[in-house]
Design a protein around this motif. Structure first.
Motif, PDB file in Angstrom:
ATOM      1  N   LEU A 101      32.757  11.633  -2.521  1.00 53.01           N
ATOM      2  CA  LEU A 101      31.284  11.534  -2.667  1.00 53.01           C
ATOM      3  C   LEU A 101      30.771  12.938  -2.930  1.00 53.01           C
ATOM      4  O   LEU A 101      30.852  13.813  -2.062  1.00 53.01           O
ATOM      5  N   ALA A 102      30.250  13.143  -4.146  1.00 49.33           N
ATOM      6  CA  ALA A 102      29.922  14.506  -4.565  1.00 49.33           C
ATOM      7  C   ALA A 102      28.608  15.005  -3.961  1.00 49.33           C
ATOM      8  O   ALA A 102      28.556  16.111  -3.410  1.00 49.33           O
ATOM      9  N   GLU A 103      27.526  14.236  -4.061  1.00 44.01           N
ATOM     10  CA  GLU A 103      26.220  14.776  -3.658  1.00 44.01           C
ATOM     11  C   GLU A 103      25.320  13.647  -3.181  1.00 44.01           C
ATOM     12  O   GLU A 103      25.316  12.526  -3.713  1.00 44.01           O
ATOM     13  N   ILE A 104      24.470  13.991  -2.135  1.00 46.45           N
ATOM     14  CA  ILE A 104      23.431  13.112  -1.617  1.00 46.45           C
ATOM     15  C   ILE A 104      22.147  13.916  -1.568  1.00 46.45           C
ATOM     16  O   ILE A 104      22.097  15.002  -0.957  1.00 46.45           O
ATOM     17  N   GLU A 105      21.077  13.400  -2.188  1.00 46.88           N
ATOM     18  CA  GLU A 105      19.773  14.085  -2.212  1.00 46.88           C
ATOM     19  C   GLU A 105      18.711  13.143  -1.627  1.00 46.88           C
ATOM     20  O   GLU A 105      18.653  11.961  -1.995  1.00 46.88           O
ATOM     21  N   PHE A 106      17.919  13.706  -0.750  1.00 47.57           N
ATOM     22  CA  PHE A 106      16.836  12.944  -0.099  1.00 47.57           C
ATOM     23  C   PHE A 106      15.477  13.470  -0.604  1.00 47.57           C
ATOM     24  O   PHE A 106      15.285  14.689  -0.741  1.00 47.57           O
ATOM     25  N   PHE A 107      14.540  12.536  -0.827  1.00 43.48           N
ATOM     26  CA  PHE A 107      13.223  12.889  -1.324  1.00 43.48           C
ATOM     27  C   PHE A 107      12.151  12.223  -0.461  1.00 43.48           C
ATOM     28  O   PHE A 107      12.265  11.027  -0.111  1.00 43.48           O
ATOM     29  N   GLN A 108      11.151  13.014  -0.110  1.00 42.71           N
ATOM     30  CA  GLN A 108      10.043  12.515   0.693  1.00 42.71           C
ATOM     31  C   GLN A 108       8.752  12.554  -0.128  1.00 42.71           C
ATOM     32  O   GLN A 108       8.656  13.232  -1.155  1.00 42.71           O
ATOM     33  N   PHE A 149       0.827  -1.202   0.000  1.00 42.49           N
ATOM     34  CA  PHE A 149       0.000   0.000   0.000  1.00 42.49           C
ATOM     35  C   PHE A 149       0.865   1.258   0.000  1.00 42.49           C
ATOM     36  O   PHE A 149       0.602   2.222  -0.735  1.00 42.49           O
ATOM     37  N   GLN A 150       1.920   1.258   0.815  1.00 38.45           N
ATOM     38  CA  GLN A 150       2.806   2.422   0.875  1.00 38.45           C
ATOM     39  C   GLN A 150       3.569   2.617  -0.439  1.00 38.45           C
ATOM     40  O   GLN A 150       3.744   3.757  -0.902  1.00 38.45           O
ATOM     41  N   ASP A 151       3.990   1.518  -1.047  1.00 43.20           N
ATOM     42  CA  ASP A 151       4.697   1.632  -2.327  1.00 43.20           C
ATOM     43  C   ASP A 151       3.787   2.188  -3.416  1.00 43.20           C
ATOM     44  O   ASP A 151       4.225   2.980  -4.263  1.00 43.20           O
ATOM     45  N   THR A 152       2.535   1.784  -3.375  1.00 43.70           N
ATOM     46  CA  THR A 152       1.583   2.304  -4.359  1.00 43.70           C
ATOM     47  C   THR A 152       1.387   3.807  -4.176  1.00 43.70           C
ATOM     48  O   THR A 152       1.338   4.573  -5.144  1.00 43.70           O
ATOM     49  N   ARG A 153       1.300   4.233  -2.929  1.00 40.79           N
ATOM     50  CA  ARG A 153       1.176   5.670  -2.663  1.00 40.79           C
ATOM     51  C   ARG A 153       2.436   6.423  -3.098  1.00 40.79           C
ATOM     52  O   ARG A 153       2.351   7.560  -3.591  1.00 40.79           O
ATOM     53  N   ASP A 154       3.602   5.803  -2.922  1.00 41.74           N
ATOM     54  CA  ASP A 154       4.842   6.458  -3.349  1.00 41.74           C
ATOM     55  C   ASP A 154       4.867   6.674  -4.856  1.00 41.74           C
ATOM     56  O   ASP A 154       5.295   7.726  -5.342  1.00 41.74           O
ATOM     57  N   LYS A 155       4.380   5.684  -5.613  1.00 46.92           N
ATOM     58  CA  LYS A 155       4.411   5.802  -7.071  1.00 46.92           C
ATOM     59  C   LYS A 155       3.341   6.754  -7.588  1.00 46.92           C
ATOM     60  O   LYS A 155       3.543   7.420  -8.609  1.00 46.92           O
ATOM     61  N   LEU A 156       2.212   6.805  -6.898  1.00 43.25           N
ATOM     62  CA  LEU A 156       1.155   7.709  -7.335  1.00 43.25           C
ATOM     63  C   LEU A 156       1.389   9.138  -6.878  1.00 43.25           C
ATOM     64  O   LEU A 156       0.900  10.080  -7.516  1.00 43.25           O
ATOM     65  N   GLY A 157       2.103   9.316  -5.781  1.00 38.28           N
ATOM     66  CA  GLY A 157       2.361  10.653  -5.270  1.00 38.28           C
ATOM     67  C   GLY A 157       3.561  11.306  -5.945  1.00 38.28           C
ATOM     68  O   GLY A 157       4.211  10.743  -6.834  1.00 38.28           O
ATOM     69  N   LYS A 158       3.849  12.517  -5.529  1.00 39.99           N
ATOM     70  CA  LYS A 158       4.956  13.294  -6.083  1.00 39.99           C
ATOM     71  C   LYS A 158       6.011  13.484  -5.008  1.00 39.99           C
ATOM     72  O   LYS A 158       5.717  13.908  -3.891  1.00 39.99           O
ATOM     73  N   ALA A 159       7.264  13.134  -5.369  1.00 36.52           N
ATOM     74  CA  ALA A 159       8.365  13.243  -4.407  1.00 36.52           C
ATOM     75  C   ALA A 159       8.865  14.675  -4.333  1.00 36.52           C
ATOM     76  O   ALA A 159       8.960  15.375  -5.350  1.00 36.52           O
ATOM     77  N   GLN A 160       9.207  15.090  -3.117  1.00 37.29           N
ATOM     78  CA  GLN A 160       9.727  16.430  -2.878  1.00 37.29           C
ATOM     79  C   GLN A 160      11.063  16.323  -2.155  1.00 37.29           C
ATOM     80  O   GLN A 160      11.236  15.463  -1.287  1.00 37.29           O
ATOM     81  N   PRO A 161      12.022  17.170  -2.481  1.00 36.85           N
ATOM     82  CA  PRO A 161      13.331  17.105  -1.799  1.00 36.85           C
ATOM     83  C   PRO A 161      13.226  17.602  -0.357  1.00 36.85           C
ATOM     84  O   PRO A 161      12.393  18.455  -0.030  1.00 36.85           O
ATOM     85  N   ILE A 162      14.048  17.062   0.486  1.00 38.33           N
ATOM     86  CA  ILE A 162      14.109  17.461   1.885  1.00 38.33           C
ATOM     87  C   ILE A 162      15.580  17.599   2.272  1.00 38.33           C
ATOM     88  O   ILE A 162      16.435  16.799   1.867  1.00 38.33           O
ATOM     89  N   THR A 163      15.880  18.617   3.063  1.00 43.18           N
ATOM     90  CA  THR A 163      17.260  18.931   3.443  1.00 43.18           C
ATOM     91  C   THR A 163      17.482  18.590   4.913  1.00 43.18           C
ATOM     92  O   THR A 163      16.663  18.956   5.765  1.00 43.18           O
ATOM     93  N   PRO A 164      18.546  17.886   5.231  1.00 43.13           N
ATOM     94  CA  PRO A 164      18.815  17.584   6.638  1.00 43.13           C
ATOM     95  C   PRO A 164      19.254  18.835   7.403  1.00 43.13           C
ATOM     96  O   PRO A 164      19.785  19.794   6.830  1.00 43.13           O
TER      97      PRO A 164
END
Length: 315
Positions: free
Chosen positions: A306-313, A166-181
């Motif tokens: 290691l050049a870059e790490i990007e996180f998406f929620q 169910f969560q994976d389905t929501r991830d694919k249907l939703g839109k990912a947004q970047p998040i900064t630590p």
């Protein structure tokens, strides 16, 4: 010479006049009948006084009468008592072969064959179906109980898998947004290449680790669902600068959730410049730790880059 007799054909003798031809012969034959009596004049009818004409009421509207249907006349039909045919299964009265119902009791002469009894499992559905006697109620109850228990056990066992799906389905249907630590801490780093360079948004700056086994930890302000992780390996996304420093082809991902549970995942990277997307799908993420493994081109004077790490929620 004697005179010849007159010819009857040439000169016919005249007829004597009739007695009534001339009115002058009344004297020759006088009438002896008496004269007819003179009729008396009629007595006039008495004159009645004329009554005055009474005024007549005008004709009023009259509602038409309701038609009454004639009553049917029942005519008795004579049925011969002696009929040769199939006897009625109900009363035994013989009937002619062309009849479908008995002439006495109106029972069907050719009743339809009774359907075969249904098996016990057919009496379970639909539930509004009435169960017959001796239809296996005990067996049916045991089967229903076993099915319910099996469904409950399967639900308990498959609940995590169903929740993940169910969560994976929501991830694919939703839109990912970047998040900064909000916090970055490395176990080891080069002075000119700190670990904060991995979140500055620039692909030409990098974090330099002196040896494999070095790790960097990212802390976030609030728990979130980590949908994707984009890693730009090496010192830069440029192909010419990519081979100037060593790279780690494997990383250990350790995610700590809000309730303190830790999840581990091993990431395998390709030895090529540019970003690489890693799907994660982890909920309630609080911290993320990456440990560098499997270095390549690590020689004297070089370090792991290691050049870059990007996180998406998930939005």
């Amino acid at each position: 010479m004697p005179a010849s007799a007159p010819d009857a054909t040439t000169s016919p003798a005249p007829h004597p006049p009739a007695a009534d031809d001339s009115p002058t012969r009344t004297a020759d034959a006088p009438r002896t009948a008496e004269a007819a009596p003179t009729p008396e004049p009629p007595t006039p009818a008495p004159i009645r006084p004329v009554e005055p004409i009474q005024p007549v009421d005008p004709i009023q509207a009259v509602r038409p009468a309701k038609p009454v249907a004639p009553r049917p006349v029942v005519r008795p039909v004579e049925v011969p008592d002696e009929v040769a045919g199939v006897p009625c299964p109900s009363c035994g009265t013989p009937n002619s072969p062309d009849r479908r119902f008995c002439r006495r009791c109106a029972a069907p002469l050719t009743p339809a064959a009774q359907p075969e009894p249904l098996p016990w499992w057919r009496t379970m559905w639909p539930f509004r179906r009435k169960a017959r006697a001796s239809s296996g109620r005990a067996v049916r109850f045991l089967v229903i109980t076993a099915v319910v228990l099996a469904l409950c056990a399967g639900g308990l066992l498959l609940l995590p898998a169903g929740r993940a799906l169910f969560q994976d389905t929501r991830d694919k249907l939703g839109k990912a947004q970047p998040i900064t630590p909000v916090g970055i801490k490395a176990s080891a780093e080069s002075p000119r290449h700190p670990a904060k360079n991995t979140t500055d948004g620039l692909s030409n700056s990098y974090w330099g680790a002196p040896a494999p086994g070095a790790s960097v930890t990212y802390t976030f302000r609030k728990p979130f669902r980590l949908v994707d992780l984009i890693i730009t390996n090496g010192p830069s996304a440029d192909a010419e600068r990519y081979t100037r420093e060593a790279r780690a082809l494997q990383m250990d991902l350790e995610v700590t959730t809000q309730d303190g549970e830790k999840q581990h995942k091993q990431l395998t990277l390709s030895d090529k410049p540019g970003p690489q997307t890693i799907p994660t799908g982890i909920s309630d993420v609080k911290t993320v730790r990456l440990t560098l493994r499997s270095p390549v081109s690590l020689t004297s004077g070089r370090h792991l880059a290691l050049a870059e790490i990007e996180f998406f929620q998930r939005s």
